[in-house]
Design a protein around this motif. Sequence first.
Motif, PDB file in Angstrom:
ATOM      1  N   ASN A  17      -5.721  42.749  63.806  1.00 39.66           N
ATOM      2  CA  ASN A  17      -4.855  43.910  63.676  1.00 39.66           C
ATOM      3  C   ASN A  17      -3.653  43.500  62.841  1.00 39.66           C
ATOM      4  O   ASN A  17      -2.854  42.658  63.250  1.00 39.66           O
ATOM      5  CB  ASN A  17      -4.422  44.387  65.065  1.00 39.66           C
ATOM      6  N   VAL A  19      -0.808  44.927  61.579  1.00 36.80           N
ATOM      7  CA  VAL A  19       0.556  45.439  61.594  1.00 36.80           C
ATOM      8  C   VAL A  19       1.506  44.334  62.046  1.00 36.80           C
ATOM      9  O   VAL A  19       1.273  43.690  63.070  1.00 36.80           O
ATOM     10  CB  VAL A  19       0.680  46.666  62.523  1.00 36.80           C
ATOM     11  N   ASN A  28      -6.332  50.823  64.033  1.00 34.41           N
ATOM     12  CA  ASN A  28      -6.484  50.031  62.810  1.00 34.41           C
ATOM     13  C   ASN A  28      -7.902  49.492  62.671  1.00 34.41           C
ATOM     14  O   ASN A  28      -8.281  49.010  61.607  1.00 34.41           O
ATOM     15  CB  ASN A  28      -5.491  48.872  62.796  1.00 34.41           C
ATOM     16  N   GLN A  32      -7.527  49.321  57.361  1.00 34.18           N
ATOM     17  CA  GLN A  32      -6.183  48.805  57.117  1.00 34.18           C
ATOM     18  C   GLN A  32      -5.994  48.560  55.625  1.00 34.18           C
ATOM     19  O   GLN A  32      -6.952  48.530  54.862  1.00 34.18           O
ATOM     20  CB  GLN A  32      -5.965  47.479  57.863  1.00 34.18           C
ATOM     21  N   GLY A  34      -4.938  50.188  53.094  1.00 33.85           N
ATOM     22  CA  GLY A  34      -5.378  51.167  52.118  1.00 33.85           C
ATOM     23  C   GLY A  34      -6.862  51.465  52.117  1.00 33.85           C
ATOM     24  O   GLY A  34      -7.315  52.297  51.328  1.00 33.85           O
ATOM     25  N   TYR A 111      -1.917  52.140  71.563  1.00 34.03           N
ATOM     26  CA  TYR A 111      -1.335  51.050  70.777  1.00 34.03           C
ATOM     27  C   TYR A 111      -0.978  49.880  71.693  1.00 34.03           C
ATOM     28  O   TYR A 111      -0.885  50.015  72.925  1.00 34.03           O
ATOM     29  CB  TYR A 111      -0.089  51.519  70.022  1.00 34.03           C
ATOM     30  N   TYR A 125      -1.154  57.588  68.866  1.00 36.43           N
ATOM     31  CA  TYR A 125      -0.319  56.778  67.979  1.00 36.43           C
ATOM     32  C   TYR A 125      -1.144  56.435  66.737  1.00 36.43           C
ATOM     33  O   TYR A 125      -2.101  55.664  66.804  1.00 36.43           O
ATOM     34  CB  TYR A 125       0.119  55.508  68.696  1.00 36.43           C
ATOM     35  N   SER A 127      -2.657  55.162  63.075  1.00 37.02           N
ATOM     36  CA  SER A 127      -2.629  54.028  62.163  1.00 37.02           C
ATOM     37  C   SER A 127      -1.954  54.464  60.866  1.00 37.02           C
ATOM     38  O   SER A 127      -1.616  55.644  60.685  1.00 37.02           O
ATOM     39  CB  SER A 127      -4.057  53.550  61.876  1.00 37.02           C
ATOM     40  N   VAL A 128      -1.764  53.534  59.963  1.00 35.49           N
ATOM     41  CA  VAL A 128      -1.159  53.862  58.668  1.00 35.49           C
ATOM     42  C   VAL A 128      -1.992  54.912  57.942  1.00 35.49           C
ATOM     43  O   VAL A 128      -1.470  55.753  57.202  1.00 35.49           O
ATOM     44  CB  VAL A 128      -1.018  52.587  57.814  1.00 35.49           C
ATOM     45  N   LEU A 129      -3.295  54.898  58.185  1.00 33.40           N
ATOM     46  CA  LEU A 129      -4.205  55.831  57.521  1.00 33.40           C
ATOM     47  C   LEU A 129      -4.438  57.096  58.331  1.00 33.40           C
ATOM     48  O   LEU A 129      -5.267  57.925  57.976  1.00 33.40           O
ATOM     49  CB  LEU A 129      -5.531  55.135  57.245  1.00 33.40           C
TER      50      LEU A 129
END
Length: 254
Positions: A17, A19, A28, A32, A34, A111, A125, A127-129
């Motif tokens: 993971n 982050v 994630n 991750q 991108g 998370y 929560y 993920s970035v995506l």
Amino acid sequence: GGGVGGGSGGGMLSELNGVNGRYFPMSNACGQFGRLYDDETCPVSDSDDDDDGDTEVVSMSCPIDPNLEMTATLHPIYNYHPSDYETNMVDQPPPPLRCVPKMHPKDYAGYWDGYDVEFVRRVAYPSVLGKVDVGGCCFWGRGMLMTKGTCGLGRANYELGRRAYDEGRPSRYPMIDFCTFPSIICGASNAKISGLVYPELKYVIALFDWMHRVQSYSNDDTRWNYLDQVKRYVDDGNMDDPYVTSQFVYATSS
């Protein structure tokens, strides 16, 4: 890596993971940096068996199975160990990535709070995506080159695994479905079929991935071709030059 019900020790055979902070979205596992691992396509021209010699474009990608359940291989340092909690009450790394079926609309992955050493579940929560659950998200990186995604693992299955066998092509591992059991790359036992373990797979899949992603790399826009560059690097006698070597390694790793 890992398998149904959990993983075992074995070094960095599974993606971590990534982050860097207090909160680690468990979603994630879906992707991750991108890349959305469960949304990749890799078409290939496949020759028909008909006499007309026509070809068709097929996808090598793994299909998504929302019912799969597995946990990544536990890393001895960079994953949380319950025993460590007794001596270090804060700043614990997250547990291994995992995928589980989504049982209802609010079945969120939650998370990991590394500071409070707490797995906060059933919280949306993202993920970035933007993922909030891990249903079908079983395609994180595995092996020495972290082969990942429905495309990376699907290509291995298409050319080396069960799909090649089922479609009548030569297959090195005809009994292994790298889409439904990618954990075997990390050394998990394929107990459902034979109970066999294939310790060489973490290297075999990495070499296979290297041939497709690195050795064959060519970019028309930047005019950077791996085979041309490695030949120039050797022919120019730069192997003993630390600066040139570091630049070549950086370019190859980008």
